[in-house]
Design a protein around this motif. Structure first.
Motif, mmCIF file in Angstrom:
data_model
loop_
_atom_site.group_PDB
_atom_site.id
_atom_site.type_symbol
_atom_site.label_atom_id
_atom_site.label_comp_id
_atom_site.label_asym_id
_atom_site.label_seq_id
_atom_site.Cartn_x
_atom_site.Cartn_y
_atom_site.Cartn_z
ATOM 1 N N ILE A 138 0.840 -1.194 0.000
ATOM 2 C CA ILE A 138 0.000 0.000 0.000
ATOM 3 C C ILE A 138 0.875 1.245 0.000
ATOM 4 C CG2 ILE A 138 -1.756 1.305 1.266
ATOM 5 C CD1 ILE A 138 -2.693 -1.330 2.492
ATOM 6 N N ASP A 139 0.540 2.179 -0.886
ATOM 7 C CA ASP A 139 1.173 3.498 -0.897
ATOM 8 C C ASP A 139 0.065 4.537 -0.775
ATOM 9 O OD1 ASP A 139 2.509 5.865 -1.304
ATOM 10 O OD2 ASP A 139 2.806 5.552 -3.456
ATOM 11 N N PRO A 140 -0.187 5.061 0.441
ATOM 12 C CA PRO A 140 -1.308 5.997 0.620
ATOM 13 C C PRO A 140 -1.110 7.336 -0.070
ATOM 14 C CG PRO A 140 -0.023 5.823 2.631
ATOM 15 C CD PRO A 140 0.501 4.771 1.703
ATOM 16 N N THR A 141 0.110 7.630 -0.540
ATOM 17 C CA THR A 141 0.346 8.873 -1.275
ATOM 18 C C THR A 141 0.118 8.710 -2.771
ATOM 19 O OG1 THR A 141 2.705 8.487 -1.721
ATOM 20 C CG2 THR A 141 2.129 9.438 0.417
ATOM 21 N N PRO A 161 1.376 -13.224 10.700
ATOM 22 C CA PRO A 161 1.453 -12.063 9.806
ATOM 23 C C PRO A 161 2.709 -11.235 10.051
ATOM 24 C CG PRO A 161 -0.024 -11.589 11.617
ATOM 25 C CD PRO A 161 0.384 -13.032 11.770
ATOM 26 N N ILE A 162 3.046 -10.442 9.038
ATOM 27 C CA ILE A 162 4.156 -9.488 9.117
ATOM 28 C C ILE A 162 3.616 -8.116 8.725
ATOM 29 C CG2 ILE A 162 6.396 -8.809 8.142
ATOM 30 C CD1 ILE A 162 6.949 -11.781 7.688
ATOM 31 N N PHE A 163 3.947 -7.100 9.523
ATOM 32 C CA PHE A 163 3.561 -5.726 9.236
ATOM 33 C C PHE A 163 4.817 -4.870 9.297
ATOM 34 C CE2 PHE A 163 0.164 -7.730 11.791
ATOM 35 C CZ PHE A 163 -0.829 -7.801 10.834
ATOM 36 N N GLU A 164 5.102 -4.122 8.232
ATOM 37 C CA GLU A 164 6.312 -3.306 8.213
ATOM 38 C C GLU A 164 6.159 -2.164 7.224
ATOM 39 O OE1 GLU A 164 9.494 -5.928 7.083
ATOM 40 O OE2 GLU A 164 8.621 -6.393 5.138
ATOM 41 N N ARG A 165 7.045 -1.184 7.350
ATOM 42 C CA ARG A 165 7.160 -0.091 6.380
ATOM 43 C C ARG A 165 8.431 -0.362 5.593
ATOM 44 N NH1 ARG A 165 5.951 5.614 6.102
ATOM 45 N NH2 ARG A 165 6.249 6.100 3.883
ATOM 46 N N GLY A 166 8.313 -0.503 4.273
ATOM 47 C CA GLY A 166 9.414 -1.002 3.470
ATOM 48 C C GLY A 166 9.351 -2.521 3.399
ATOM 49 N N ILE A 167 10.292 -3.112 2.681
ATOM 50 C CA ILE A 167 10.277 -4.553 2.446
ATOM 51 C C ILE A 167 11.499 -5.179 3.108
ATOM 52 C CG2 ILE A 167 9.971 -6.362 0.725
ATOM 53 C CD1 ILE A 167 7.852 -4.157 0.591
ATOM 54 N N PRO A 180 4.149 1.486 11.854
ATOM 55 C CA PRO A 180 3.904 2.614 12.759
ATOM 56 C C PRO A 180 2.609 2.427 13.546
ATOM 57 C CG PRO A 180 3.375 3.223 10.513
ATOM 58 C CD PRO A 180 3.977 1.851 10.442
ATOM 59 N N GLY A 181 2.679 2.621 14.853
ATOM 60 C CA GLY A 181 1.480 2.535 15.676
ATOM 61 C C GLY A 181 1.059 1.104 15.972
ATOM 62 N N ILE A 199 -8.442 -8.526 7.658
ATOM 63 C CA ILE A 199 -7.517 -7.625 8.333
ATOM 64 C C ILE A 199 -8.181 -6.257 8.474
ATOM 65 C CG2 ILE A 199 -6.372 -7.061 6.143
ATOM 66 C CD1 ILE A 199 -3.775 -6.784 7.746
ATOM 67 N N ALA A 200 -7.972 -5.633 9.626
ATOM 68 C CA ALA A 200 -8.511 -4.298 9.904
ATOM 69 C C ALA A 200 -7.346 -3.369 10.202
ATOM 70 C CB ALA A 200 -9.482 -4.352 11.082
ATOM 71 N N ILE A 201 -7.156 -2.355 9.355
ATOM 72 C CA ILE A 201 -6.005 -1.458 9.454
ATOM 73 C C ILE A 201 -6.494 -0.066 9.843
ATOM 74 C CG2 ILE A 201 -3.965 -0.583 8.274
ATOM 75 C CD1 ILE A 201 -4.438 -2.757 6.128
ATOM 76 N N PRO A 202 -6.073 0.480 10.997
ATOM 77 C CA PRO A 202 -6.421 1.867 11.309
ATOM 78 C C PRO A 202 -5.853 2.814 10.242
ATOM 79 C CG PRO A 202 -5.569 0.732 13.253
ATOM 80 C CD PRO A 202 -5.309 -0.165 12.079
ATOM 81 N N ILE A 203 -6.714 3.621 9.651
ATOM 82 C CA ILE A 203 -6.257 4.524 8.600
ATOM 83 C C ILE A 203 -5.236 5.518 9.138
ATOM 84 C CG2 ILE A 203 -7.031 6.312 6.968
ATOM 85 C CD1 ILE A 203 -9.628 4.743 6.662
ATOM 86 N N ALA A 204 -5.313 5.830 10.439
ATOM 87 C CA ALA A 204 -4.348 6.742 11.050
ATOM 88 C C ALA A 204 -2.934 6.197 11.007
ATOM 89 C CB ALA A 204 -4.752 7.019 12.502
ATOM 90 N N SER A 205 -2.776 4.865 10.836
ATOM 91 C CA SER A 205 -1.436 4.282 10.745
ATOM 92 C C SER A 205 -0.655 4.812 9.558
ATOM 93 C CB SER A 205 -1.533 2.756 10.626
ATOM 94 O OG SER A 205 -2.174 2.180 11.727
ATOM 95 N N PHE A 206 -1.369 5.259 8.529
ATOM 96 C CA PHE A 206 -0.726 5.718 7.302
ATOM 97 C C PHE A 206 -0.351 7.201 7.342
ATOM 98 C CE2 PHE A 206 -3.579 2.195 5.990
ATOM 99 C CZ PHE A 206 -2.621 1.314 5.526
ATOM 100 N N GLY A 207 -0.563 7.857 8.462
ATOM 101 C CA GLY A 207 -0.196 9.262 8.579
ATOM 102 C C GLY A 207 -1.388 10.181 8.423
#
Length: 242
Positions: A138-141, A161-167, A180-181, A199-207
């Motif tokens: 996911i790229d929210p920008t 599961p794995i959750f990270e920013r970048g690979i 993040p978060g 999966i439920a992802i808080p949208i605030a996690s993306f900034g």
């Protein structure tokens, strides 16, 4: 399946015009009036339009290459994956929900072969190995240019599961850091024909700016290990991380 064929024309003036078809992959995250129960059971998802991502195609394998390995063509027609994956999307304004069903080959219906549970992914030549898993990128920008810009989620049939920013590949292809978060809530459940996940992802996690962006970048990729089949939804040319 979220794919739309668009005709593209390059007009070179006196040199003439060249026309070709391109595939635009697009889904919408429909609004739902109440939260989705994250339990691996998709029966509480309301019907919606344009929120389905399907028709995954094999990464790096084209119809031309399969018919004639020596053929050189300018247009790659990707081979449809034998083990199909379907993903669904919705949101309630605060949370992005993603559900998926990862199918097994038709000749292997029934209990899945046991797989070691591990909290990392083994990569070879930038493709995951040896586990039944789905990667969500996911790229929210919708303006990212490298792997560092992506939010990376790996959902496995084993439920680790794995959750990270970048690979987080080894060796690395870029910087990566923890999610993040608060990590997203998720659940994986076996089915007769494969496995389901929610999966439920808080949208605030993306900034703070993510909710203001109407268009996000998205891809999903699948490794089905019984045949070593790698496929993706948005039809990246070779791998999904750039």
């Amino acid at each position: 399946d979220g794919h739309y064929v668009q005709n593209i024309v390059f007009d070179g003036g006196v040199s003439g015009a060249v026309s070709t078809d391109a595939v635009l992959s697009l889904v919408q995250a429909a609004h739902v009036p109440q939260p989705i129960n994250v339990d691996g059971d998709l029966s509480d998802w309301p019907p919606s339009e344009f929120n389905i991502a399907g028709d995954f195609r094999r990464i790096g394998v084209s119809d031309e290459a399969r018919a004639d390995p020596s053929a050189e063509t300018g247009r790659e027609l990707r081979v449809r994956a034998e083990s199909q994956t379907v993903a669904y999307f919705c949101q309630d304004g605060e949370t992005l929900y993603i559900a998926l069903h990862a199918g097994r080959p038709a000749d292997r219906v029934g209990a899945a072969e046991p797989t070691a549970a591990r909290n990392f992914v083994e990569y070879e030549d930038l493709l995951p190995q040896n586990e039944d898993l789905v990667e969500i990128l996911i790229d929210p920008t919708n303006a990212g240019t490298q792997s560092d810009d992506l939010y990376h989620i790996v959902l496995k049939s084993t439920g680790n599961p794995i959750f990270e920013r970048g690979i987080g590949t080894i060796p690395p292809i870029g910087q990566h850091q923890p999610w993040p978060g608060i990590p997203p809530a998720c659940c994986v459940a076996p089915t007769k024909y494969g496995w389901c996940a929610e999966i439920a992802i808080p949208i605030a996690s993306f900034g703070p700016q993510a909710a203001k962006n109407p268009v996000w970048g998205l891809n999903l990729a699948r490794l089905e290990p019984s045949r070593g089949e790698c496929s993706d939804w948005a039809r990246a040319p070779r791998y999904c991380y750039d």
